[in-house]
Motif scaffolding. Structure first.
Motif: not given
Length: 75
Positions: A24-29, A58-66
């Motif tokens: 997750v951290a690497t993707a955000i960077v 990051t918001l898109a990744m969080a929604v997808t994970a949700g």
């Protein structure tokens, strides 16, 4: 009823959890770096563009994970 496939999500090891945080951290960077690169090409402010791409990505990744968690699958 929890099946064998479901139990692997319940009992993650420390290594698996640590790996998840690194991914997750690497993707955000890299989202921020891509935002900065696009800003450099487009001639817009680097920091503002990098922050915008990192935030919305990051918001898109969080929604997808949700959504994946709600439906019990990886999206």
């Amino acid at each position: 009823m929890i099946t064998a496939a479901d139990s692997r999500w319940v009992h993650q090891t420390h290594t698996e959890q640590s790996l998840l945080y690194w991914i997750v951290a690497t993707a955000i960077v890299f989202l921020a770096l891509l935002g900065a690169a696009a800003a450099a090409v487009g001639g817009t402010p680097l920091f503002k563009s990098a922050l915008r791409v990192a935030f919305w990505g990051t918001l898109a990744m969080a929604v997808t994970a949700g959504v994946g968690a709600v439906f019990g699958t990886a999206v």
